[in-house]
Write a protein that holds these residues in place. Structure first.
Motif, mmCIF file in Angstrom:
data_model
loop_
_atom_site.group_PDB
_atom_site.id
_atom_site.type_symbol
_atom_site.label_atom_id
_atom_site.label_comp_id
_atom_site.label_asym_id
_atom_site.label_seq_id
_atom_site.Cartn_x
_atom_site.Cartn_y
_atom_site.Cartn_z
ATOM 1 N N UNK A 1 -7.031 5.014 -0.959
ATOM 2 C CA UNK A 1 -6.911 3.757 -1.000
ATOM 3 C C UNK A 1 -8.344 3.106 0.242
ATOM 4 N N UNK B 1 -6.033 5.188 -13.347
ATOM 5 C CA UNK B 1 -4.603 5.459 -12.873
ATOM 6 C C UNK B 1 -3.777 4.512 -13.636
ATOM 7 N N UNK C 1 -0.916 9.786 -13.384
ATOM 8 C CA UNK C 1 -1.264 9.863 -12.211
ATOM 9 C C UNK C 1 -1.368 10.596 -11.682
ATOM 10 N N UNK D 1 2.412 8.072 4.703
ATOM 11 C CA UNK D 1 3.725 7.367 4.543
ATOM 12 C C UNK D 1 4.200 7.684 5.369
ATOM 13 N N UNK E 1 -2.965 4.733 3.875
ATOM 14 C CA UNK E 1 -1.456 4.204 3.952
ATOM 15 C C UNK E 1 -0.625 5.430 3.740
ATOM 16 N N UNK F 1 -3.321 14.672 0.965
ATOM 17 C CA UNK F 1 -2.107 14.146 -0.011
ATOM 18 C C UNK F 1 -2.506 13.927 -1.753
ATOM 19 N N UNK G 1 2.168 1.978 -4.106
ATOM 20 C CA UNK G 1 0.371 1.767 -4.255
ATOM 21 C C UNK G 1 0.761 3.611 -3.902
ATOM 22 N N UNK G 2 -0.013 4.056 -2.642
ATOM 23 C CA UNK G 2 0.082 5.033 -2.889
ATOM 24 C C UNK G 2 0.953 6.580 -2.869
ATOM 25 N N UNK G 3 2.239 6.217 -3.035
ATOM 26 C CA UNK G 3 3.379 7.130 -4.202
ATOM 27 C C UNK G 3 3.171 7.101 -5.437
ATOM 28 N N UNK G 4 3.288 5.619 -5.390
ATOM 29 C CA UNK G 4 2.278 5.126 -7.746
ATOM 30 C C UNK G 4 1.189 5.735 -7.753
ATOM 31 N N UNK G 5 0.038 6.520 -6.745
ATOM 32 C CA UNK G 5 -0.600 6.373 -7.391
ATOM 33 C C UNK G 5 -0.297 8.836 -7.096
ATOM 34 N N UNK G 6 0.762 8.889 -6.369
ATOM 35 C CA UNK G 6 0.937 10.379 -6.764
ATOM 36 C C UNK G 6 1.054 10.716 -7.990
ATOM 37 N N UNK H 1 4.835 15.696 -0.119
ATOM 38 C CA UNK H 1 4.693 14.637 -1.143
ATOM 39 C C UNK H 1 5.344 14.900 -2.670
ATOM 40 N N UNK I 1 0.664 -1.187 0.129
ATOM 41 C CA UNK I 1 0.233 -0.433 0.236
ATOM 42 C C UNK I 1 0.688 1.334 0.135
ATOM 43 N N UNK I 2 1.781 0.820 0.710
ATOM 44 C CA UNK I 2 2.690 2.612 0.595
ATOM 45 C C UNK I 2 3.413 2.845 -0.790
#
Lengths: 457, 276
Positions: B115, B69, B108, B121, B119, B185, A341-346, B131, A338-339
């Motif tokens: 999600x 996405x 993206x 960071x 989640x 975020x 995904x979260x970063x890629x999703x941004x 971020x 999920x970390x």
């Protein structure tokens, strides 16, 4: 003989198991019973085997010194004018004689008598032991089989014993550590009776050769360990400079980038690297890397010693790459998807995600892995014995030959040594220092890991 | 009720949006290895509206949302066919042509995602929101960034709760706060579409209500696609709803129509609680 006795005791244990189980089976024919019949079998077998084992072990631990003192007290008149060393030799001789081994020197009548006494007492002791074991074991069996009934909770009892069993295993590990520590500490204390602690820890000159006779010249002995510490740390730092970047990057590649078929081959290859005996790394360092470095040095006009810290450090670094890599790989893979995904999703790219999210999250584990690798490097012996120098030169030049704590310990203890000269005892002092150093390192490693964990969880 | 619809099934209802179109999906199919997970989906997504995706577990809602996405790219065995466009540009164009007009990183940034499980960071609250803007270089200086972080946290109603502890770890917040932090975020990179994959399923009812209110506010400025298991929630927050069944988009229409007078019998069954 001993094997037959041990086997027959195991056979009796098995029969006890059958007895307990069949009694339980018989009870079950008429009424319901608390546990499965096997548990009653285990219970009765247990109550036979454990007392027997405990008595056997303690008997074997103490019987020999007891028998020896019996022999000596029987021959008190004859050996009354023996001094301490003569007595010790005498004991060694009659033990060897009674067990049929060759002894040096002539066999006197006294020695023969002592030997026959010794073997007589040994036989008595062994017979007594067998009877004691049997009677106590059977007593345990008698008690336990009487307990077997429809309401007896054998399953819970077994569970409790298993708990003790694990506890005992843990205790063995802890006691062994304590035993090792104490043996080193006592020898080290003897050393510090001769050499000042300050001189040892802060002295700049290491030259452990001491005059054995009064009239020998030169070598007066100097036990300043600083050159050894500096050498050890220098080699370890070089090793970490190789292992940490390479190991970490390869862990990142394997866990984040590599297609699964590449990973399937690369990972076992790395494990092969981890499985190479250190002695092989040792001659790789001494025969391949060191001459290559020296030749390279000549080519570019540098003077590189053939036992340079650089060569040893490089090879040691290669040795600990798999350690760093597999520990880092584990912690990186443990970062939740999920970390990512979260970063890629941004809209972060893969490398941004790794740099800014995954590595920070995995940092505690990586730091722990690096410190583990560091203590491995500090304690590594074989490579440095084979490829590093012996002369304790105080230098931080990686192209020079240096020596390490472990190399010196080996050198001091190899061959015939008297175990009360400061030269030999110095090895234990060095061992103790190494032990304390690694302990402190591990303590701080855990502190760092804990601090990061609090921050990230 | 578990039987598959036949292969040339056509979605009933109205796949067009009344608002102006931001994303358009044409003949979208997804395969995970041999499994045909999403079948011939056609649909428009409009600006300033909330589209709810409903359906039983495993029906393809999450698969669909992750196509929008291209997060399915991270799954090795996933294969996406068909055409999905954002503002008329094919978002999968670099599949065929690497110099295509839409790269995945940019996509993206324009199509954000929230999600199921919050989640955040393992960084400070501030760094969590900062971020996205940092990696995309959206802010000229520190001051600019501070303002952006503040405005995002204000939008999600988190500012008053965290303004004194922006340096605390994002993971130290409660579940509902974490989810709002994740929304902050996502909106910090100024996306046009926000995808939400069951954003409330890990939250308690009060936190859920706050997220629902937030969704209703966000739809002024963003197109939202929300996967949800709760029919009540879908009817409260959405203007359009789409019902998925075993990889098929069965029916899509205005929420009013779907929840009160669905056309397809499968939808009727699901809405009335007979399956799912």
């Amino acid at each position: 003989m001993m094997i037959i006795i041990a086997l027959s005791f195991l056979l009796i244990t098995f029969l006890n198991f059958r007895a307990g189980r069949s009694k339980a089976l018989k009870i079950r024919e008429n009424t319901s019973i608390h546990s499965l019949p096997e548990y009653y079998g285990y219970y009765t077998a247990f109550w036979f085997l454990i007392p027997v084992t405990l008595i056997g072990i303690s008997w074997l631990l103490f019987s020999e010194s007891l028998i020896t003192s019996f022999v000596l007290s029987n021959l008190q008149k004859e050996i009354v004018n023996f001094n301490e060393i003569q007595t010790l030799n005498f004991i060694n001789d009659f033990k060897n004689l009674s067990e049929g081994r060759n002894i040096t020197g002539e066999i006197s009548l006294l020695l023969k008598e002592a030997a026959s006494l010794y073997s007589y007492f040994s036989t008595v002791s062994n017979t007594l032991l067998i009877f004691a074991c049997l009677s106590i074991g059977l007593f345990g069996f008698y008690i336990s089989i009487n307990k077997v009934s429809s309401v007896f909770q054998a399953r819970n009892a077994i569970e409790r014993y298993i708990n003790y069993f694990f506890l005992a295993s843990t205790c063995i590990a802890i006691l062994a550590t304590a035993g090792i520590l104490f043996s080193v500490v006592f020898e080290a204390i003897r050393f510090f009776g001769v050499v000042d602690l300050d001189d040892f820890l802060f002295g700049l000159k290491w030259s452990p050769q001491m005059a054995i006779r009064e009239d020998q010249v030169g070598s007066s002995g100097a036990f300043g360990a600083i050159p050894l510490f500096v050498g050890t740390i220098l080699i370890s730092i070089i090793a970490l400079l190789v292992a940490v970047p390479v190991g970490l990057m390869n862990a990142i590649y394997l866990s984040e980038y590599s297609p699964s078929n590449v990973r399937a081959y690369a990972k076992p290859m790395l494990e092969i690297l981890a499985g190479i005996p250190t002695v092989v790394y040792g001659f790789f360092a001494a025969i391949t890397v060191a001459p290559f470095l020296r030749g390279f040095g000549e080519f570019v006009g540098l003077s590189i010693s053939s036992e340079s810290a650089l060569g040893v450090g490089l090879v040691m670094g290669i040795m600990i790459i798999p350690l760093v890599s597999s520990l880092s790989d584990d912690v990186i893979s443990a970062v939740p998807q999920s970390m990512r995904d979260g970063s890629l999703g941004l809209g972060a790219t893969k490398s941004e995600t790794i740099k800014k999210v995954i590595l920070p999250a995995a940092l505690p584990g990586i730091v722990g892995g690096v410190l583990l690798a560091a203590s491995r490097a500090i304690g590594e012996t074989m490579i440095v014995v084979m490829a590093a120098g012996l002369s304790a030169k105080l230098t931080v030049n990686p192209l020079d030959a240096v020596t390490t704590v472990t190399v010196q310990i080996v050198t001091l203890l190899v061959g015939d040594q008297e175990f009360d000269s400061p030269k030999t005892l110095a090895a234990f002092a060095l061992g103790l220092t190494l032990f304390v150093f690694t302990l402190v390192l591990n303590y701080y490693a855990l502190r760092i890991v804990k601090k990061y964990r609090e921050q990230y969880e | 009720m578990e039987e598959e619809l036949d292969s040339n099934f056509k979605t009933v209802g109205n796949i067009r949006t009344e608002k102006s179109v931001i994303m358009n999906v044409e003949d979208c199919n997804v395969y995970y290895g041999d499994v045909h997970a999403l079948k011939n989906v056609n649909m428009e997504i409009g600006k300033s509206e909330v589209l709810a995706l409903i359906g039983p577990s495993g029906c393809g809602k999450s698969t669909f949302i992750r196509c929008l996405n291209r997060l399915n790219d991270t799954i090795d065995i996933a294969r996406v066919t068909g055409k999905i466009s954002l503002d008329g540009k094919d978002i999968y164009s670099d599949y065929i042509n690497t110099s295509g007009n839409m790269d995945v990183v940019l996509l993206r940034a324009r199509v954000g995602m929230v999600f199921q499980k919050p989640n955040p960071f393992p960084k400070s609250i501030f760094e969590n929101v900062a971020y996205g803007p940092k990696i995309h270089g959206l802010c000229k200086d520190k001051n600019d960034l501070n303002n952006l972080v503040e405005s995002c946290l204000v939008k999600v109603g988190l500012w008053d709760e965290v303004k004194d502890r922006l340096e605390d770890s994002g993971t130290s917040l409660s579940g509902g706060q974490q989810q709002r932090l994740c929304i902050a975020r996502a909106i910090a990179v100024q996306p046009e579409v926000i995808l939400m994959d069951e954003p409330c399923s890990a939250l308690d009812p009060i936190a859920t209500e706050r997220i629902e209110d937030l969704i209703s506010e966000l739809k002024q400025n963003y197109a939202l696609v929300v996967v949800t298991h709760s029919m009540q929630q879908a009817s409260r927050i959405s203007q359009r709803a789409a019902y998925f069944h075993m990889g098929n988009l069965v029916e899509v229409d205005s929420s009013n129509k779907i929840f009160n007078d669905p056309s397809h019998p499968l939808t009727t069954n699901y809405i009335s609680g007979r399956i799912g």
